[in-house]
Design an enzyme around this catalytic site. Structure first.
Site, PDB file in Angstrom:
ATOM      1  N   LYS A 185      63.194 107.924  32.489  1.00 35.63           N
ATOM      2  CA  LYS A 185      63.535 109.039  33.370  1.00 35.63           C
ATOM      3  C   LYS A 185      64.585 108.564  34.358  1.00 35.63           C
ATOM      4  O   LYS A 185      64.396 107.596  35.095  1.00 35.63           O
ATOM      5  CB  LYS A 185      62.295 109.554  34.109  1.00 35.63           C
ATOM      6  CG  LYS A 185      62.573 110.831  34.914  1.00 35.63           C
ATOM      7  CD  LYS A 185      63.012 110.529  36.332  1.00 35.63           C
ATOM      8  CE  LYS A 185      63.355 111.798  37.099  1.00 35.63           C
ATOM      9  NZ  LYS A 185      63.637 111.519  38.542  1.00 35.63           N
TER      10      LYS A 185
ATOM     11  N   GLY B 188      68.111 111.254  40.592  1.00 35.20           N
ATOM     12  CA  GLY B 188      68.083 110.984  42.020  1.00 35.20           C
ATOM     13  C   GLY B 188      69.256 110.157  42.488  1.00 35.20           C
ATOM     14  O   GLY B 188      70.395 110.318  42.046  1.00 35.20           O
TER      15      GLY B 188
ATOM     16  N   GLY C 116      68.157 116.523  40.996  1.00 34.08           N
ATOM     17  CA  GLY C 116      67.848 117.162  42.274  1.00 34.08           C
ATOM     18  C   GLY C 116      68.959 117.100  43.293  1.00 34.08           C
ATOM     19  O   GLY C 116      69.319 118.133  43.892  1.00 34.08           O
TER      20      GLY C 116
ATOM     21  N   ASP D 253      60.207 114.141  36.052  1.00 28.98           N
ATOM     22  CA  ASP D 253      59.154 113.134  35.916  1.00 28.98           C
ATOM     23  C   ASP D 253      58.038 113.662  35.020  1.00 28.98           C
ATOM     24  O   ASP D 253      57.542 112.944  34.132  1.00 28.98           O
ATOM     25  CB  ASP D 253      58.576 112.778  37.291  1.00 28.98           C
ATOM     26  CG  ASP D 253      59.593 112.098  38.188  1.00 28.98           C
ATOM     27  OD1 ASP D 253      60.190 111.104  37.752  1.00 28.98           O
ATOM     28  OD2 ASP D 253      59.792 112.576  39.319  1.00 28.98           O
TER      29      ASP D 253
ATOM     30  N   LYS E 155      55.970 111.665  40.315  1.00 26.99           N
ATOM     31  CA  LYS E 155      56.172 110.419  39.561  1.00 26.99           C
ATOM     32  C   LYS E 155      54.827 109.773  39.229  1.00 26.99           C
ATOM     33  O   LYS E 155      54.598 109.329  38.101  1.00 26.99           O
ATOM     34  CB  LYS E 155      57.031 109.450  40.365  1.00 26.99           C
ATOM     35  CG  LYS E 155      58.505 109.806  40.389  1.00 26.99           C
ATOM     36  CD  LYS E 155      59.307 108.815  41.193  1.00 26.99           C
ATOM     37  CE  LYS E 155      60.790 109.140  41.119  1.00 26.99           C
ATOM     38  NZ  LYS E 155      61.104 110.503  41.606  1.00 26.99           N
TER      39      LYS E 155
END
Length: 293
Positions: free
Chosen positions: A30, A33, A65, A182, A241
């Site tokens: 993943k 960010g 995000g 996540d 997460k």
């Protein structure tokens, strides 16, 4: 820093047993960010290609995000979060879909393909990959995964390609839903029977005390993580997460890892060296007994 030939040989020798161990294994990563600026992206792409070159089958699941937030700010919109999840109305959904599928996915695919024609971008809407439903009415068009149809991912892996998955899914009516990356990574890792799920974040891992880096938790279990969540010891973006790591391991993934994606070559450190980095989530003892022959 340049290595002597002897040091280079020593590094490769240390990596050999890990290369042999994970050759042919699927590893879900993943990515998102703060680790997604241009310098980090180029390094990340090279690491994914190296993994692929030694026989690992990487699957990249990405968020976006900060990029969604940046676009919303440019449009004069304000984001709202609940337990680390973005509240998503119809306008925000359109922005998320545009940014994740049309921009971030393309950037990652392009960065990987600098090294050869390897990466293929996939949306969770493609071939029914992520079948979803609304997570909570108060969150708007935020989805949770009901089922995963891995057919398209399996085919890409069988063709020796690298799937790059953006996390827009769809419900039974075809309504698009924004799903936390996540969450998708943990669920997809379980569905694919992955050997590892690695969650890149912007901190070293999970801390017993969020304000004290010396309290890094090197190893934990799903039961211990669930207890931390219930006790309110995790907050914000670390909650999904931790929940995703729990979900991955409970679905049979051998281990899940939360590591600092801004650390140079952290994926290679995790996979190919003796150094333990970040937080590793291993099965609960009772789960290990159930899985033993």
């Amino acid at each position: 820093m340049s290595l002597t030939p002897e040091s280079t040989a020593a590094v490769l020798t240390q990596a050999l047993p890990y290369i042999q161990r994970f050759s042919g294994a699927t590893v879900v990563v993943k990515y998102g960010g703060s680790a997604m600026d241009n310098d980090h992206l180029a390094r990340f792409a090279a690491d994914i290609v190296l993994m692929h070159s030694v026989g690992i089958r990487p699957v990249v699941v990405h968020g976006g995000g900060p990029q969604i937030g940046e676009m919303m700010e440019r449009l004069g919109l304000e984001a709202t979060f609940v337990d680390g999840l973005r509240v998503t109305d119809a306008e925000t959904l359109d922005i998320a879909r545009m940014v994740l599928v049309g921009r971030v996915n393309r950037d990652i695919v392009s960065a990987i393909n600098v090294h050869g024609p390897l990466a293929v971008g996939v949306s969770g809407e493609d071939a029914g990959l992520l079948q979803a439903r609304v997570r909570h009415p108060g969150l708007g068009f935020v989805g949770t995964v009901d089922a995963v149809n891995t057919t398209i991912i399996d085919r890409l892996l069988d063709e020796d390609l690298i799937p790059v998955v953006s996390t827009i899914g769809a419900d039974a009516t075809g309504q698009a839903l924004n799903i936390n990356a996540d969450t998708v990574a943990g669920t997809l890792a379980g569905a694919l029977g992955a050997a590892k799920a690695v969650f890149l974040t912007d901190v070293e891992g999970l801390y017993a005390d969020p304000d004290d880096p010396a309290t890094l938790i090197s190893e934990t279990t799903p039961a211990a993580l669930e207890a931390m969540i219930s006790a309110g010891e995790l907050a914000g973006g670390m909650i999904p997460k931790a929940e995703a790591a729990v979900d991955a391991v409970r679905r049979g993934v051998a281990s899940a890892h939360m590591v600092n994606g801004t650390t140079p070559h952290v994926l290679l450190l995790e996979l190919f060296t003796d150094a333990g980095v970040g937080t590793m989530v291993c099965p609960d003892p009772d789960q290990e007994q159930e899985n033993s022959p």
